[in-house]
Scaffold this motif. Structure first.
Motif, PDB file in Angstrom:
ATOM      1  N   ARG A 104      46.556  43.935  43.501  1.00 44.19           N
ATOM      2  CA  ARG A 104      47.137  45.080  43.090  1.00 44.19           C
ATOM      3  C   ARG A 104      46.324  45.633  41.919  1.00 44.19           C
ATOM      4  O   ARG A 104      45.809  46.751  41.806  1.00 44.19           O
ATOM      5  CB  ARG A 104      48.449  45.128  42.820  1.00 44.19           C
ATOM      6  N   LEU A 105      46.137  44.591  40.740  1.00 44.17           N
ATOM      7  CA  LEU A 105      45.649  45.305  39.594  1.00 44.17           C
ATOM      8  C   LEU A 105      44.289  45.443  39.795  1.00 44.17           C
ATOM      9  O   LEU A 105      43.589  46.330  39.130  1.00 44.17           O
ATOM     10  CB  LEU A 105      45.750  43.970  38.769  1.00 44.17           C
ATOM     11  N   LEU A 106      43.482  44.504  40.832  1.00 42.95           N
ATOM     12  CA  LEU A 106      42.035  44.976  40.723  1.00 42.95           C
ATOM     13  C   LEU A 106      41.876  46.208  41.514  1.00 42.95           C
ATOM     14  O   LEU A 106      40.837  47.169  41.159  1.00 42.95           O
ATOM     15  CB  LEU A 106      41.385  43.813  41.792  1.00 42.95           C
ATOM     16  N   ALA A 107      42.869  46.446  42.485  1.00 41.96           N
ATOM     17  CA  ALA A 107      42.643  47.872  43.205  1.00 41.96           C
ATOM     18  C   ALA A 107      42.950  49.069  42.185  1.00 41.96           C
ATOM     19  O   ALA A 107      42.457  50.406  42.192  1.00 41.96           O
ATOM     20  CB  ALA A 107      43.682  48.028  44.054  1.00 41.96           C
ATOM     21  N   ALA A 108      43.682  48.880  40.921  1.00 44.29           N
ATOM     22  CA  ALA A 108      44.176  49.934  39.971  1.00 44.29           C
ATOM     23  C   ALA A 108      43.032  49.741  38.767  1.00 44.29           C
ATOM     24  O   ALA A 108      43.567  50.724  38.021  1.00 44.29           O
ATOM     25  CB  ALA A 108      45.629  49.664  39.819  1.00 44.29           C
ATOM     26  N   TYR A 109      42.459  48.976  39.005  1.00 35.75           N
ATOM     27  CA  TYR A 109      41.246  48.919  37.429  1.00 35.75           C
ATOM     28  C   TYR A 109      40.284  49.984  37.841  1.00 35.75           C
ATOM     29  O   TYR A 109      39.565  50.166  38.751  1.00 35.75           O
ATOM     30  CB  TYR A 109      40.902  47.428  37.630  1.00 35.75           C
ATOM     31  N   ASP A 110      40.019  50.595  36.666  1.00 40.03           N
ATOM     32  CA  ASP A 110      38.960  51.565  36.546  1.00 40.03           C
ATOM     33  C   ASP A 110      37.772  50.972  35.498  1.00 40.03           C
ATOM     34  O   ASP A 110      38.048  50.692  34.244  1.00 40.03           O
ATOM     35  CB  ASP A 110      39.448  52.781  35.987  1.00 40.03           C
ATOM     36  N   PRO A 111      36.713  50.510  36.317  1.00 42.82           N
ATOM     37  CA  PRO A 111      35.776  49.738  35.511  1.00 42.82           C
ATOM     38  C   PRO A 111      35.163  50.518  34.457  1.00 42.82           C
ATOM     39  O   PRO A 111      34.321  50.031  33.466  1.00 42.82           O
ATOM     40  CB  PRO A 111      34.778  49.259  36.343  1.00 42.82           C
ATOM     41  N   ALA A 112      34.996  51.913  34.633  1.00 41.99           N
ATOM     42  CA  ALA A 112      34.506  52.527  33.665  1.00 41.99           C
ATOM     43  C   ALA A 112      35.349  52.655  32.252  1.00 41.99           C
ATOM     44  O   ALA A 112      34.744  52.974  31.080  1.00 41.99           O
ATOM     45  CB  ALA A 112      34.357  54.077  34.145  1.00 41.99           C
ATOM     46  N   THR A 113      36.573  52.668  32.563  1.00 39.80           N
ATOM     47  CA  THR A 113      37.388  52.889  31.228  1.00 39.80           C
ATOM     48  C   THR A 113      38.079  51.510  30.970  1.00 39.80           C
ATOM     49  O   THR A 113      38.618  51.351  29.649  1.00 39.80           O
ATOM     50  CB  THR A 113      38.554  53.977  31.235  1.00 39.80           C
ATOM     51  N   GLY A 114      38.113  50.370  31.779  1.00 40.93           N
ATOM     52  CA  GLY A 114      38.850  49.309  31.501  1.00 40.93           C
ATOM     53  C   GLY A 114      40.422  49.543  31.596  1.00 40.93           C
ATOM     54  O   GLY A 114      40.944  48.560  31.539  1.00 40.93           O
ATOM     55  N   ALA A 115      40.898  50.761  32.076  1.00 48.26           N
ATOM     56  CA  ALA A 115      42.183  50.773  32.325  1.00 48.26           C
ATOM     57  C   ALA A 115      42.736  50.503  33.731  1.00 48.26           C
ATOM     58  O   ALA A 115      41.987  50.252  34.578  1.00 48.26           O
ATOM     59  CB  ALA A 115      42.577  52.324  32.098  1.00 48.26           C
ATOM     60  N   VAL A 116      44.014  50.135  33.532  1.00 49.39           N
ATOM     61  CA  VAL A 116      44.546  49.655  34.946  1.00 49.39           C
ATOM     62  C   VAL A 116      45.804  50.886  34.968  1.00 49.39           C
ATOM     63  O   VAL A 116      46.773  50.880  34.131  1.00 49.39           O
ATOM     64  CB  VAL A 116      45.056  48.310  34.802  1.00 49.39           C
ATOM     65  N   ALA A 117      45.474  51.586  36.147  1.00 54.60           N
ATOM     66  CA  ALA A 117      46.652  52.420  36.521  1.00 54.60           C
ATOM     67  C   ALA A 117      47.940  51.945  37.038  1.00 54.60           C
ATOM     68  O   ALA A 117      47.714  50.765  37.606  1.00 54.60           O
ATOM     69  CB  ALA A 117      46.058  53.401  37.435  1.00 54.60           C
ATOM     70  N   GLY A 118      49.046  52.508  36.876  1.00 54.96           N
ATOM     71  CA  GLY A 118      50.414  52.047  37.558  1.00 54.96           C
ATOM     72  C   GLY A 118      51.078  51.222  36.768  1.00 54.96           C
ATOM     73  O   GLY A 118      50.804  50.839  35.337  1.00 54.96           O
ATOM     74  N   PRO A 119      52.092  50.814  37.181  1.00 56.06           N
ATOM     75  CA  PRO A 119      53.120  49.740  36.540  1.00 56.06           C
ATOM     76  C   PRO A 119      52.483  48.611  35.877  1.00 56.06           C
ATOM     77  O   PRO A 119      51.780  47.900  36.777  1.00 56.06           O
ATOM     78  CB  PRO A 119      54.407  49.887  37.270  1.00 56.06           C
ATOM     79  N   LEU A 120      52.843  48.147  34.841  1.00 51.84           N
ATOM     80  CA  LEU A 120      52.661  46.662  34.468  1.00 51.84           C
ATOM     81  C   LEU A 120      53.257  45.722  35.321  1.00 51.84           C
ATOM     82  O   LEU A 120      54.380  46.038  35.802  1.00 51.84           O
ATOM     83  CB  LEU A 120      53.058  46.340  33.024  1.00 51.84           C
TER      84      LEU A 120
END
Ligand SMILES: [Zn+2]
Length: 185
Positions: A48-64
């Motif tokens: 889930r975290l990999l799917a929500a990970y934005d490699p451009a910004t390093g941010a992970v969308a969605g709940p922790l």
């Protein structure tokens, strides 16, 4: 017994219930509190975290990620601090102790230690030395490129190899003979 937490022994053919991993397992996660001795499969969480990970910004969308039991913070189930949940690993440790405890007098035990230095010597290195002391016919082989020293009181019962495990295993590998061209496969 290994201080590795990458499950590579089990993934490479060792029976998982015969590998004692007292430092934990990256494949599991736990409550940081911890509110429960239960640990959880980290694979779905990582997916889930990999799917929500934005490699451009390093941010992970969605709940922790959160504890399935109490909703609190979670962490990977490895020995980070006193909150480490070791319950899943204790049975394998007990089986090892039981097996060692039933060794008849005169047992010749060979302990081969790979790469256990002074980062966490209380996990593998010192227990191996204690075991060698406790079992009179035990021998300790210490394979370590930087810290192959062995205790003076175990002189004559230890073998030091100042080499990396991979180099040693390569050196010990018997090359397969070249195929005989006159013999049909
Ligand atoms: Zn919890």
């Amino acid at each position: 017994m290994t201080s590795n937490v990458d499950a590579l022994f089990a993934r490479n053919g060792f029976a998982a219930d015969r590998v004692f991993t007292p430092q934990g397992d990256y494949g599991r996660y736990q409550c940081t509190t911890p509110c429960t001795p239960t640990t959880f499969d980290s694979r779905p969480l990582v997916a889930r975290l990999l799917a929500a990970y934005d490699p451009a910004t390093g941010a992970v969308a969605g709940p922790l990620p959160s504890c399935p039991n109490c909703g609190g913070e979670v962490e990977i189930n490895v020995r980070i601090g006193p909150e480490f949940v070791d319950a899943p690993y204790l049975p394998a440790g007990r089986r090892l102790q039981d097996w060692l405890g039933t060794a008849p007098a005169g047992t010749r035990l060979l302990i081969i230690e790979f790469g256990a230095g002074f980062n966490t010597p209380g996990v593998i290195r010192w227990p191996g030395e204690h075991l060698t002391r406790r079992i009179p016919h035990a021998r300790l082989v210490r394979v370590n490129p930087t810290h192959p020293e062995t205790p003076a009181d175990l002189a004559g019962r230890t073998l030091s190899a100042r080499v990396g495990a991979d180099d040693l295993l390569d050196a010990l590998t018997v090359p397969h003979p070249a195929p005989d061209p006159t013999v049909a496969p």
